[in-house]
Design an enzyme around this catalytic site. Structure first.
Site, PDB file in Angstrom:
ATOM      1  N   GLY A 184      -8.435   2.905   7.061  1.00 38.23           N
ATOM      2  CA  GLY A 184      -8.742   3.461   5.751  1.00 38.23           C
ATOM      3  C   GLY A 184      -8.916   2.350   4.732  1.00 38.23           C
ATOM      4  CB  CYS A 185     -10.808   2.269   1.568  1.00 36.05           C
ATOM      5  SG  CYS A 185     -10.379   3.904   0.940  1.00 36.05           S
ATOM      6  CE1 TYR A 186      -6.844   3.601  -3.290  1.00 37.07           C
ATOM      7  CE2 TYR A 186      -7.032   5.613  -2.028  1.00 37.07           C
ATOM      8  CZ  TYR A 186      -7.170   4.933  -3.224  1.00 37.07           C
ATOM      9  OH  TYR A 186      -7.633   5.584  -4.330  1.00 37.07           O
TER      10      TYR A 186
END
Lengths: 344, 344, 344, 344
Positions: free
Chosen positions: B147-149
């Protein structure tokens, strides 16, 4: 009608004072001061004020002489001299800068690299976030109007600190401010292509609002507290969101926290404790004097998360200054401040 | 030349895969899939791709059949079926969704409210932030792209956690993401007048990336760790900034922290440890596969503050997926990823 | 490999040249020049270039001496001296400023309030929008790279003017440009709170690109033409949209106009004539060398409306300069320019 | 105190009516209507209204029954039925939609693909831009409140048309509107990543405001006039700028044009003719009921260029509706409308 004047009228806080005072039923904007633009019409610099404010910009002393109440929005180090003149002429000064915010001269020296030259003056001044300090304002000669970040943070933490439900030593504050917070002066960081579609913290753990934040927290708690404060530059014009983290001393449910805050701020016109499940958003306070606070509990880690938002130009500057003026002059505290937010 | 396909090609991550793969010297974009727009030209939906990508959008199975490597960017719960087909046809699946990120089925069940239907499949998958897990990727059949976060946070915390200089139980993560993070699907929160000139946290201490973040941290630390994670919606198109707070176990100078990070990431092409005194800014990584990390110590409170920034669409999605593809296929890890940032 | 240098490397066009040349397979960025930042690392001023461009900034002459091709992006009035040195050293100068754009010295004098000091030099220079002038570029010693507005307008009008389907005397051009067009220098109009959430025309019917626009139109038409040109400042970082109005000499259907344009630009790699019914949008060309053109007929008033959009930093500056360099050096015209747009 | 109600209260124009009426000294917001959100609190949908507007959303008929003045902001085709009920109950309807703007039923049919079902009703309605039509408003039963684009354009052209100094057949109008103009309904074009950092025209020469614009122009000129009108979507929340081009019949100096406009609008409180040399900017009218007009002459081509800007939500919708209400009820025209602009 009270004659009021604004020194530093062409700065953003000055223009915001004009915008709000324009609708205040008991004041008349009598004089505007500007060092940089003396002699020009304010509406030549801000065409938005054409037809609203026909004034020419005057020298500082002319403003003081002509008015009963003086708002000053000037760089730090400049307000003492203005304050002395106001006190000597028995006029009320509301200072939107940093010179009358810190009670400990050592703090001022450490963070602003300057010394108080007129210490007597500071004894006649009060620092006032009205919701916390309103009883001190009546009759004050000089009011140190709070900083924008400290306002959002103090209102966000006050109920929890007062009720002793959080550990003050665990407080971490992650704040985000719109670009008007950096003022009208040109700088690379406020240059449009540099800050549009950009985001970054600045003055990390070293911002000058830190001692003001700690001063208020320490007063509530009754001992010296140090906090971690990191501001960020947000690509919007107006508004501050402070996300404030701390450890709960004992587990509390979201409902209990909400009740604590709702109870503490009962009757306050400018603090809105949001419903459970809502999150504070700066758009909901834009242009208004409100501080919106939303409350969240991370039950997995037992942390309280308070989100506090204000319009940095209103509750964080001009609006709060007028709220303080109302208190000092004995007007209803909310007079002229019924501004509905521009939520879009 | 390798034939690659993209399932979910009209989503933002899909279009970003096309943009980057377009310049990759060893792959050929052979097939694009879309459930919503099957049969249409991709350039009718994205005129930016006119003259670049002449493809028609196909059904999922057509994409799998035609290609050796399949990227899937689809809602969670959909990728297992795709993964089964790929494995059965001996093809490489790189899944940009959440279905192959969590190793503990219970975490997936708790946070995504779904169960793994094909548990065998998950044993053949690896989760890979290349800088942390690259040795596991070679020969993998399914890659769970992070995921990005979690990418921004894992890269920001890895050196400090590995060197045991911070107390993991004090970690607080305040993240801010551009609106593409919410995807192409319409919603009131992504409606322009609602999120322009606005700022707010969302899914406070309850975002689905939380278990993924904790999984990585716990693996590094060697025990279960819980953290507080609060994402905010930032009015920019692209980019994530994570501001990460933790207590230092013993005081360290900024210089010592900087050396630790510089040393740990020595030789990494896509992690840039910024110079002391600089602060990470998402504009500096826009459009590129870089993760910029700046390091700050609040010596007054003994806290480490790490600021980590990525382009959520590149290092947080498409770029990292291609980096993983390069690793899996034995290409140089940076092939096709030399994208200079658009800093304005 | 060709050694290239950039004079004025810290301006926006300079940084964009670095970004694009970084991916050009036949050039090596050998030297960067800056008057303001001589001696500093470019990556200290642009952290986005860390790890990409390790160069120190040099004096102008050092750049000329070290390179075979020199790009200059400097204020008007400065390029003649650079040009003389380049010609004397038999090097190619591509000038992104205004000094080699106007063929008539009187135009330069009238609009720029300066005179050509070295008239001989101008005879050795060519002005080139490649799609219109590519045959003149080969072997040129100095190339006057077109302005951003004139590029969007010339490409938008060329087919209609060449085919004589519109009346040149009715041309009205309403252009809108992102703020990078105003450069990196600080000004009140580029100050974030002043230009965010704002919109206004500027230099109305008096912009310095006017004679350049008229020069190209007049050359196509074969007689002197005057047009009305009004630029506006658009609150985005990049991109120009020119909406161009004129009277059709005889009624044409949208289909006929579309065919005229599609035919004229057949084979052009960087001009995309959009499908009927689509409207050009600057987001679709961002970061790329494309010019997108959409065509519309107001059948009620018999007006042709051409919408032409480019990225002012790419096709409007650095990209077109590289396209011109490719032509001058005999490289494929599109080498290093296959940049897919960042449409979000 | 007059009881007023708003049908379609949760749309942007509805919320703006609430914001402004909240400060109107002679009205009481008695009832709010919403089909989509009936039964909910308005402050649950707009937290900005918490503490300001405690109302629940009601059905349409409940609003009509409870109030003396009804504002309707509903999709076209819906207002006739509301109008009939209001007239039958002898109440004033101010319709912010399109149903009572066009005097010729054929225009309505052609552009809106609907027919007037209750033609009698339209004879009792007036269309009113107060500066042009105020004498018609007193005593009206239904007021067709003008569209946003037509307001900016009519005010921009009125003095020049009335004085016959321009050729109406040469009028070209290039307008740009903030995204609130597209309403609160979700659409891909209003999706943040699609319209942020983007710019494009839409409904080119085919926008439904065209017949309304031509109706006003034709009435002033005294014959049927066709114009070219191209709107663009501007990435800001609020505001319209219309840049209006036309040929001067005989050459006029900028000073002469300025005098014509200043004279025509002498005494108008909401039209501000800017000084020579200034250019109208939408930021200067944001949140206010002003229309700012700047005047420019392209002496080289003998064209007049008028730049007219309003806040589409205020002078282009809610503010003008309240101005019309004031006229209809015999209040001072500017009552409750002294809103100073938020210029940043």
């Amino acid at each position: 009608m009270i004659d009021v004047g604004i020194i530093g009228a062409t700065g953003y806080a000055g223009v915001e004072l004009i915008r709000i005072l324009h609708g205040h039923p008991q004041v008349h904007i009598r004089a505007l001061g500007s060092v940089s633009f003396e002699g020009q019409d304010i509406s030549d610099i801000y065409p938005s004020l054409a037809g609203i404010c026909p004034q020419k910009l005057l020298a500082t002393d002319e403003v003081i002489d002509a008015c009963q109440v003086i708002f000053a929005s000037v760089p730090h180090g400049v307000s003492e001299e203005i304050g002395r003149k106001c006190v000597d002429q028995d006029k009320l000064l509301i200072d939107l800068g940093a010179d009358f915010r810190l009670t400990d001269p050592e703090d001022y020296k450490e963070w602003y690299k300057l010394e108080y030259k007129d210490p007597e003056l500071h004894k006649q001044s009060v620092y006032s976030i009205p919701e916390l300090h309103r009883e001190k304002v009546k009759g004050a000669k000089i009011i140190g109007n709070p900083g924008c970040y400290p306002t959002s943070i103090a209102l966000g933490l006050f109920p929890a600190l007062k009720a002793c439900v959080i550990d003050p030593d665990t407080i971490v504050i992650d704040s985000k401010s719109g670009v008007t917070g950096a003022g009208r002066g040109l700088s690379q960081t406020s240059h449009y292509p540099d800050c549009n579609e950009a985001f970054s913290p600045y003055k990390i753990a070293s911002h000058r609002h830190t001692p003001e934040i700690e001063q208020t927290i320490s007063q509530i708690v009754g001992r010296d507290v140090l906090i971690t404060f990191v501001p960020h530059l947000l690509p919007v014009n107006r508004g501050i969101v402070s996300t404030i983290y701390s450890k709960l001393k004992t587990p509390l449910s979201p409902k209990e926290v909400h009740e604590l805050y709702a109870h503490t701020y009962q009757g306050e016109q400018f603090v809105r404790v949001m419903k459970e499940g809502q999150a504070a958003n700066l758009k909901n306070v834009r242009g208004s004097n409100y501080c919106d606070i939303s409350l969240h509990v991370d039950t997995r880690t037992n942390r309280l998360i308070v989100v506090s938002t204000i319009d940095n130009m209103v509750k964080g500057a001009a609006g709060q200054a007028i709220q303080n003026m109302n208190l000092a002059l004995g007007f209803p505290e909310d007079m002229g401040l019924h501004l509905a937010p521009l939520c879009f």
